[in-house]
Design an enzyme around this catalytic site. Structure first.
Site, mmCIF file in Angstrom:
data_model
loop_
_atom_site.group_PDB
_atom_site.id
_atom_site.type_symbol
_atom_site.label_atom_id
_atom_site.label_comp_id
_atom_site.label_asym_id
_atom_site.label_seq_id
_atom_site.Cartn_x
_atom_site.Cartn_y
_atom_site.Cartn_z
ATOM 1 N N CYS A 183 83.584 42.539 113.250
ATOM 2 C CA CYS A 183 83.046 43.000 114.550
ATOM 3 C C CYS A 183 82.851 41.833 115.509
ATOM 4 O O CYS A 183 82.261 40.804 115.180
ATOM 5 C CB CYS A 183 81.781 43.813 114.319
ATOM 6 S SG CYS A 183 80.295 43.285 115.176
ATOM 7 N N CYS A 199 79.388 40.685 116.289
ATOM 8 C CA CYS A 199 78.775 40.014 115.130
ATOM 9 C C CYS A 199 79.231 38.566 115.099
ATOM 10 O O CYS A 199 78.453 37.656 114.824
ATOM 11 C CB CYS A 199 79.173 40.709 113.831
ATOM 12 S SG CYS A 199 78.767 42.468 113.828
ATOM 13 N N CYS A 259 39.317 38.262 120.564
ATOM 14 C CA CYS A 259 39.175 37.109 121.461
ATOM 15 C C CYS A 259 37.832 37.130 122.185
ATOM 16 O O CYS A 259 37.442 38.121 122.807
ATOM 17 C CB CYS A 259 40.373 37.073 122.417
ATOM 18 S SG CYS A 259 40.035 36.839 124.153
ATOM 19 N N CYS A 306 37.712 37.626 125.929
ATOM 20 C CA CYS A 306 38.006 39.019 126.284
ATOM 21 C C CYS A 306 36.736 39.856 126.166
ATOM 22 O O CYS A 306 36.462 40.717 127.002
ATOM 23 C CB CYS A 306 39.081 39.602 125.374
ATOM 24 S SG CYS A 306 40.597 38.624 125.325
#
Ligand SMILES: *[C@@H]1O[C@H](CO)[C@@H](O)[C@H](O)[C@H]1NC(C)=O
Ligand SMILES: *[C@@H]1O[C@H](CO)[C@@H](O)[C@H](O)[C@H]1NC(C)=O
Ligand SMILES: *[C@@H]1O[C@H](CO)[C@@H](O)[C@H](O)[C@H]1NC(C)=O
Ligand SMILES: *[C@@H]1O[C@H](CO)[C@@H](O)[C@H](O)[C@H]1NC(C)=O
Ligand SMILES: *[C@@H]1O[C@H](CO)[C@@H](O)[C@H](O)[C@H]1NC(C)=O
Length: 430
Positions: A55, A58, A194, A197
């Protein structure tokens, strides 16, 4: 089978296998037993290529796959399955074409399809991001599987419990919400573990409530559960905050926020962005409240373009006018003008009161409620004439008339973007 034939077969198999990844390759060639033992029955993370030696894609991938395997050695395993010799390895995965690339992460019965770029760099970034989010998921005590990707739901992390007015976005619903949105989006990419956060969370919730009346959507994405969208926007620290302008259409339009993490700094920046990035909205005049918003409640000029009735026109022609006007509006951005369009005749009383449309459609009327004046466009509906009409409005050229008392705007149906229905025969109200 003759010995010669067997030899020929072996040589040809060797030959094909060698064609892409030779003995010295860092790419691990996987047959059925190796695949079962080393991929499925192990904790290692694997990026696996299913290929056919013949192919073309590939073959072009092979050197990049090789580089990725070298770079990822000892971090993420990189394997290859030759589907011409070890077809049964790929059979459970319904491989539809070559190469097919799958990532076998922490749930081996649920490999992920890899659909990103085919350079070593793309492959490495993807593998490392996956590895990172798996580790972070384990750290945050979340389920170790990817089964919880489906939607925001009820996972017990600090943020999800208390979303308030914050919209929860995921890999799956991000585009549907944000791309082409009429409102801008302000989005936090976070990780549940976090600390910064967690500190941001109450401010972010407060911001979301405040922005409800400001036309800015406030949202968050758990980047550890939704790595695709996080990766797409280059999120590599938490929290990452980005602004997505209204009408968002290209990823490069996202703007990073680097200011203070309090609701008030976030809010004033988001409002600035909202105003600076506001696209020219060319809106259809559908009811009195749209008229009031664009015309009555406007210290500048509103121009209402009267486009031919769809029965006398077509979607293509109407879109042509809309594009032309949008282009002109864009060029006049920043000037105190708002733009509406109406289907000629839809507001018959209103048009008649201003003597618009008398000479047919398309036409245009410019109205300044502040100055109590109006002017009807008299030129031909081309860029040059429209440009000079608009610049005339701003410099006071052209013949203005005093605005009479105007009839109310009738409520009409929004254009569905289609041509007139074929069967429509009832033209009596035209
Ligand atoms: C590959 O390995 C086989 C057996 O281990 C050996 O016979 C062959 O020469 C090697 N080929 C190369 C290109 O190294
Ligand atoms: C699979 O490959 C391994 C290592 O290359 C080899 O030892 C083994 O015999 C192969 N198994 C099968 C079933 O071909
Ligand atoms: C792994 O994925 C499979 C298939 O989606 C699912 O049935 C299974 O529950 C998952 N395993 C874990 C531990 O989540
Ligand atoms: C006017 O039309 C807009 C857009 O469809 C709609 O959002 C609004 O609710 C309408 N207002 C009234 C009073 O019908
Ligand atoms: C008119 O403008 C004011 C101030 O900008 C705003 O508060 C009000 O909602 C507007 N009214 C309409 C109908 O758009």
């Amino acid at each position: 089978m003759s010995k010669l034939l067997a030899l020929a077969l072996i040589l040809s198999l060797l030959g094909t296998a060698l064609a892409l990844y030779d003995n010295n390759s860092k790419v691990i060639k996987l047959n059925k037993s190796r695949f079962q033992n080393e991929v499925i029955n192990s904790k290692e993370l694997w990026l696996v290529e299913f290929f056919a030696p013949w192919c073309g894609h590939c073959k072009s991938l092979a050197p990049e796959w090789e580089k990725a395997a070298k770079a990822l050695e000892g971090i993420v395993k990189v394997g290859a399955v030759d589907m011409t010799t070890d077809q049964e390895v790929g059979s459970p995965y319904n491989i539809q074409g070559f190469p097919t690339i799958k990532f076998f992460g922490d749930n081996k019965s649920k490999p992920q399809d890899y659909n990103s770029g085919r350079t070593a760099n793309d492959l490495i970034n993807y593998a490392l991001n996956e590895a990172k989010s798996i580790a972070q998921r384990r750290l945050s005590g979340g389920s170790s599987s990817s089964g919880n990707r489906q939607s925001g739901g009820s996972k017990g992390n600090a943020n999800a419990d208390n979303d308030g007015d914050v919209v929860v976005l995921t890999d799956d619903n991000f585009d549907a919400n944000v791309v082409g949105s009429k409102e801008p989006w302000f989005i936090e990419f976070y990780a549940p573990w976090c600390g910064h956060c967690k500190n941001l969370q109450p401010e972010w919730n407060k911001l979301a409530t405040e922005m409800k009346t400001e036309g800015v959507k406030v949202a968050k994405v758990d980047a550890t559960v939704h790595p695709k969208v996080a990766q797409r926007f280059g999120v590599n620290g938490y929290p990452t905050i980005k602004f997505f302008p209204a009408g968002f259409s290209s990823d490069s339009e996202a703007v990073d926020y680097n200011g203070g993490r309090d609701a008030s700094s976030l809010g004033s920046w988001a409002k600035e962005q909202r105003d600076a990035k506001k696209p020219i909205m060319f809106t259809q005049l559908l009811n009195q409240s749209i008229y009031d918003e664009y015309c009555t409640n406007n210290s500048g000029v509103c121009i209402i373009f009267l486009l031919p009735h769809i029965y006398d026109s077509s979607a293509a022609q109407r879109n042509g006018y809309i594009n032309l006007i949008t282009e002109i509006a864009q060029a006049n951005k920043g000037r105190p003008i708002t733009y509406l369009w109406s289907q000629g005749g839809d507001q018959y009383d209103f048009e008649e009161k201003l003597n618009a449309g008398g000479s047919g459609y398309p036409s245009a009327m410019a109205i300044s409620h502040k100055k109590n004046l109006y002017q009807i466009f008299k030129g031909s509906f081309k860029k040059k004439d429209l440009d000079s009409f608009i610049s005339g409005l701003l410099t006071g050229r052209g013949s203005f008339s005093t605005l009479p008392t105007l009839p109310k705007i009738k409520k009409v149906k929004e254009w569905d973007g289609q041509d007139a229905e074929q069967q429509q025969t009832d033209n009596s109200d035209l």
